[in-house]
Motif scaffolding. Structure first.
Motif, PDB file in Angstrom:
ATOM      1  N   SER A   1     -26.087 -18.940  21.080  1.00 61.62           N
ATOM      2  CA  SER A   1     -27.487 -18.701  21.429  1.00 61.62           C
ATOM      3  C   SER A   1     -27.704 -18.830  22.933  1.00 61.62           C
ATOM      4  CB  SER A   1     -28.402 -19.681  20.682  1.00 61.62           C
ATOM      5  OG  SER A   1     -28.355 -19.471  19.291  1.00 61.62           O
ATOM      6  N   VAL A   2     -27.023 -19.800  23.545  1.00 61.76           N
ATOM      7  CA  VAL A   2     -27.083 -19.959  25.003  1.00 61.76           C
ATOM      8  C   VAL A   2     -26.643 -18.671  25.694  1.00 61.76           C
ATOM      9  CG1 VAL A   2     -26.019 -21.139  26.976  1.00 61.76           C
ATOM     10  CG2 VAL A   2     -26.825 -22.466  25.002  1.00 61.76           C
ATOM     11  N   ALA A   3     -25.492 -18.153  25.286  1.00 60.28           N
ATOM     12  CA  ALA A   3     -24.957 -16.931  25.896  1.00 60.28           C
ATOM     13  C   ALA A   3     -25.847 -15.728  25.615  1.00 60.28           C
ATOM     14  CB  ALA A   3     -23.544 -16.678  25.383  1.00 60.28           C
ATOM     15  N   ASP A   4     -26.337 -15.613  24.391  1.00 62.49           N
ATOM     16  CA  ASP A   4     -27.169 -14.469  24.020  1.00 62.49           C
ATOM     17  C   ASP A   4     -28.473 -14.427  24.810  1.00 62.49           C
ATOM     18  OD1 ASP A   4     -25.262 -13.669  22.209  1.00 62.49           O
ATOM     19  OD2 ASP A   4     -26.329 -14.425  20.437  1.00 62.49           O
ATOM     20  N   ALA A   5     -28.952 -15.582  25.244  1.00 62.62           N
ATOM     21  CA  ALA A   5     -30.189 -15.636  26.021  1.00 62.62           C
ATOM     22  C   ALA A   5     -29.960 -15.333  27.501  1.00 62.62           C
ATOM     23  CB  ALA A   5     -30.847 -17.005  25.867  1.00 62.62           C
ATOM     24  N   GLY A   6     -28.700 -15.179  27.907  1.00 65.86           N
ATOM     25  CA  GLY A   6     -28.413 -14.793  29.282  1.00 65.86           C
ATOM     26  C   GLY A   6     -27.937 -15.897  30.194  1.00 65.86           C
ATOM     27  N   PHE A   7     -27.448 -17.001  29.599  1.00 68.05           N
ATOM     28  CA  PHE A   7     -26.998 -18.130  30.396  1.00 68.05           C
ATOM     29  C   PHE A   7     -25.481 -18.282  30.329  1.00 68.05           C
ATOM     30  CE2 PHE A   7     -31.362 -18.941  29.239  1.00 68.05           C
ATOM     31  CZ  PHE A   7     -31.928 -19.360  30.444  1.00 68.05           C
ATOM     32  N   ALA A   8     -24.902 -18.700  31.449  1.00 72.56           N
ATOM     33  CA  ALA A   8     -23.445 -18.833  31.549  1.00 72.56           C
ATOM     34  C   ALA A   8     -22.977 -20.274  31.423  1.00 72.56           C
ATOM     35  CB  ALA A   8     -22.955 -18.254  32.881  1.00 72.56           C
ATOM     36  N   SER A   9     -23.908 -21.222  31.451  1.00 74.36           N
ATOM     37  CA  SER A   9     -23.523 -22.633  31.337  1.00 74.36           C
ATOM     38  C   SER A   9     -24.569 -23.387  30.543  1.00 74.36           C
ATOM     39  CB  SER A   9     -23.342 -23.270  32.728  1.00 74.36           C
ATOM     40  OG  SER A   9     -24.574 -23.331  33.415  1.00 74.36           O
TER      41      SER A   9
ATOM     42  N   ALA B   1     -18.082 -18.697  23.095  1.00 70.99           N
ATOM     43  CA  ALA B   1     -19.309 -18.085  23.606  1.00 70.99           C
ATOM     44  C   ALA B   1     -19.193 -17.670  25.068  1.00 70.99           C
ATOM     45  CB  ALA B   1     -20.470 -19.064  23.442  1.00 70.99           C
ATOM     46  N   GLY B   2     -18.122 -18.109  25.736  1.00 76.17           N
ATOM     47  CA  GLY B   2     -17.987 -17.825  27.162  1.00 76.17           C
ATOM     48  C   GLY B   2     -18.967 -18.617  28.005  1.00 76.17           C
ATOM     49  N   VAL B   3     -19.250 -19.842  27.571  1.00 79.41           N
ATOM     50  CA  VAL B   3     -20.219 -20.709  28.238  1.00 79.41           C
ATOM     51  C   VAL B   3     -19.520 -21.944  28.780  1.00 79.41           C
ATOM     52  CG1 VAL B   3     -22.201 -22.235  27.831  1.00 79.41           C
ATOM     53  CG2 VAL B   3     -22.187 -19.924  26.869  1.00 79.41           C
ATOM     54  N   GLU B   4     -19.832 -22.336  29.999  1.00 79.07           N
ATOM     55  CA  GLU B   4     -19.287 -23.565  30.574  1.00 79.07           C
ATOM     56  C   GLU B   4     -20.143 -24.764  30.185  1.00 79.07           C
ATOM     57  OE1 GLU B   4     -18.593 -25.708  34.954  1.00 79.07           O
ATOM     58  OE2 GLU B   4     -19.352 -23.657  34.844  1.00 79.07           O
ATOM     59  N   ILE B   5     -19.527 -25.829  29.725  1.00 80.31           N
ATOM     60  CA  ILE B   5     -20.252 -27.084  29.497  1.00 80.31           C
ATOM     61  C   ILE B   5     -20.287 -27.803  30.842  1.00 80.31           C
ATOM     62  CG2 ILE B   5     -20.392 -29.223  28.182  1.00 80.31           C
ATOM     63  CD1 ILE B   5     -20.706 -26.743  26.466  1.00 80.31           C
ATOM     64  N   VAL B   6     -21.368 -27.609  31.570  1.00 74.68           N
ATOM     65  CA  VAL B   6     -21.442 -28.132  32.931  1.00 74.68           C
ATOM     66  C   VAL B   6     -21.702 -29.634  32.936  1.00 74.68           C
ATOM     67  CG1 VAL B   6     -23.907 -27.665  33.247  1.00 74.68           C
ATOM     68  CG2 VAL B   6     -22.391 -27.690  35.225  1.00 74.68           C
ATOM     69  N   ALA B   7     -22.287 -30.144  31.856  1.00 78.59           N
ATOM     70  CA  ALA B   7     -22.559 -31.583  31.752  1.00 78.59           C
ATOM     71  C   ALA B   7     -22.894 -31.909  30.311  1.00 78.59           C
ATOM     72  CB  ALA B   7     -23.719 -31.988  32.653  1.00 78.59           C
TER      73      ALA B   7
ATOM     74  N   MET C   1     -25.213 -19.092  42.431  1.00 78.79           N
ATOM     75  CA  MET C   1     -25.533 -20.101  41.421  1.00 78.79           C
ATOM     76  C   MET C   1     -25.291 -19.542  40.024  1.00 78.79           C
ATOM     77  SD  MET C   1     -29.084 -21.733  42.854  1.00 78.79           S
ATOM     78  CE  MET C   1     -29.327 -21.626  44.637  1.00 78.79           C
ATOM     79  N   LYS C   2     -24.875 -20.408  39.122  1.00 80.14           N
ATOM     80  CA  LYS C   2     -24.664 -20.033  37.730  1.00 80.14           C
ATOM     81  C   LYS C   2     -25.867 -20.509  36.925  1.00 80.14           C
ATOM     82  CE  LYS C   2     -20.567 -20.495  35.998  1.00 80.14           C
ATOM     83  NZ  LYS C   2     -19.315 -21.064  35.428  1.00 80.14           N
ATOM     84  N   LEU C   3     -26.443 -19.628  36.109  1.00 82.67           N
ATOM     85  CA  LEU C   3     -27.605 -20.002  35.322  1.00 82.67           C
ATOM     86  C   LEU C   3     -27.193 -20.769  34.073  1.00 82.67           C
ATOM     87  CD1 LEU C   3     -29.963 -16.900  35.392  1.00 82.67           C
ATOM     88  CD2 LEU C   3     -29.864 -18.842  36.947  1.00 82.67           C
ATOM     89  N   GLY C   4     -27.906 -21.870  33.810  1.00 84.44           N
ATOM     90  CA  GLY C   4     -27.621 -22.687  32.644  1.00 84.44           C
ATOM     91  C   GLY C   4     -28.901 -23.123  31.958  1.00 84.44           C
ATOM     92  N   ILE C   5     -28.742 -23.761  30.798  1.00 83.70           N
ATOM     93  CA  ILE C   5     -29.877 -24.207  30.008  1.00 83.70           C
ATOM     94  C   ILE C   5     -29.459 -25.424  29.196  1.00 83.70           C
ATOM     95  CG2 ILE C   5     -29.301 -22.725  28.025  1.00 83.70           C
ATOM     96  CD1 ILE C   5     -32.350 -22.210  27.703  1.00 83.70           C
ATOM     97  N   PHE C   6     -30.417 -26.277  28.851  1.00 81.77           N
ATOM     98  CA  PHE C   6     -30.144 -27.367  27.919  1.00 81.77           C
ATOM     99  C   PHE C   6     -29.773 -26.747  26.572  1.00 81.77           C
ATOM    100  CE2 PHE C   6     -32.421 -31.533  29.314  1.00 81.77           C
ATOM    101  CZ  PHE C   6     -31.868 -31.426  30.578  1.00 81.77           C
ATOM    102  N   ALA C   7     -28.622 -27.100  26.048  1.00 80.66           N
ATOM    103  CA  ALA C   7     -28.201 -26.548  24.759  1.00 80.66           C
ATOM    104  C   ALA C   7     -29.199 -26.880  23.656  1.00 80.66           C
ATOM    105  CB  ALA C   7     -26.810 -27.064  24.400  1.00 80.66           C
ATOM    106  N   LYS C   8     -29.841 -28.049  23.746  1.00 85.15           N
ATOM    107  CA  LYS C   8     -30.755 -28.459  22.667  1.00 85.15           C
ATOM    108  C   LYS C   8     -32.059 -27.661  22.659  1.00 85.15           C
ATOM    109  CE  LYS C   8     -33.130 -32.324  24.955  1.00 85.15           C
ATOM    110  NZ  LYS C   8     -33.494 -33.744  24.832  1.00 85.15           N
TER     111      LYS C   8
END
Length: 278
Positions: free
Chosen positions: A21-29, A61-67, A1-8
């Motif tokens: 900020s998403v990437a710096d907190a340890g999330f990939a998506s 940022a190397g982050v996937e916009i999963v949705a 599984m890839k870890l993600g977070i609400f961007a907001k």
């Protein structure tokens, strides 16, 4: 599984900074919200440059916009409000390819006229189901036109308030565009551990073929929402059931403060890693 977070989760109206900020907190998506671009969550208009900036920020940022969040009250008692929502959904869908995402998350809605996340006794009446079918048919036509998928989420306060209703909706509409976002904390408020596990297992098993994204928040013992890992939800069981049905998409946390993000990433990664070692 890839870890993600609400961007907001993170403050800001510059997508590059928010997604960093998403990437710096340890999330990939990330599940993106147009508020992170300084717009309304469901804007009337999205500029081409604004859409491109989301993709550029994600790439940098190397982050996937999963949705991208596309929630509006699909069964609002005022049909004009629903129609405005459909127009904004189309505007969002029109720019998804530019933003490098192919999934829009929806809110199946409530008869409450003021809050799309508040339960209403009318949600279980036949006319609410009829109106949802009509709204979903419009949304699916939009999805087909712009080659995106639509994610519905069973949510106690909405007309789709159980896994069974989500399954029924999918069966009736018969559209491959219709997918499921699963959030176990939206399937119960207060439940003994055995009952909680049964509810979560049954939902995942029933909807397994349609789950494209999983959410991660929690419940306090009194039924209020909590940050993932700080409540009563049995996360090893939840993630174990997802793994058992072959889910390998993004696990997206929300309902937390920005200061908690790195800790939640470590918590979730620890459970995912433990499960992979079994």
């Amino acid at each position: 599984m890839k870890l993600g977070i609400f961007a907001k989760t993170f403050d800001g109206s510059d997508p590059a900074a928010v997604l960093r900020s998403v990437a710096d907190a340890g999330f990939a998506s990330a599940q993106y919200n147009m508020a992170c671009s300084g717009l309304a969550p469901m804007p009337d208009t999205i500029g081409a440059e604004q859409a491109a900036a989301v993709a550029a920020g994600a790439k940098g940022a190397g982050v996937e916009i999963v949705a991208v969040s596309g929630t509006y009250n699909m069964i609002h008692p005022d049909i004009a409000v629903r129609e405005a929502g459909h127009l904004r959904l189309e505007e969002l869908a029109k720019h998804c390819a530019t933003m490098s995402t192919g999934l829009i998350t929806l809110c199946t809605g409530t008869r409450d006229p003021l809050d799309q996340w508040r339960a209403h006794s009318g949600n279980d009446l036949p006319d609410a189901w009829r109106d949802l079918l009509e709204a979903m048919e419009i949304a699916i036509e939009i999805a087909e036109r712009y080659d995106v998928d639509l994610g519905i989420e069973p949510e106690l306060a909405n007309v789709i308030n159980s896994a069974q209703k989500a399954h029924r909706l999918i069966a009736e509409l018969k559209s491959p565009r219709l997918k499921v976002v699963i959030d176990p904390a939206n399937l119960f408020e207060v439940a003994p551990l055995d009952e909680q596990r049964s509810i979560v297992s049954s939902a995942i098993d029933l909807l397994a073929d349609h789950i494209v994204m999983a959410h991660a928040k929690d419940r306090n013992p009194d039924g209020s929402f909590a940050t993932a890992g700080k409540g009563v939800l049995d996360y090893p069981h939840y993630l174990g059931r997802l793994k058992a049905v072959g889910f390998d998409g993004s696990l997206v946390t929300h309902g937390l403060a920005a200061a908690e993000a790195a800790g939640v990433a470590a918590f979730l990664q620890g459970i995912v890693a433990t499960g992979e070692k079994r």
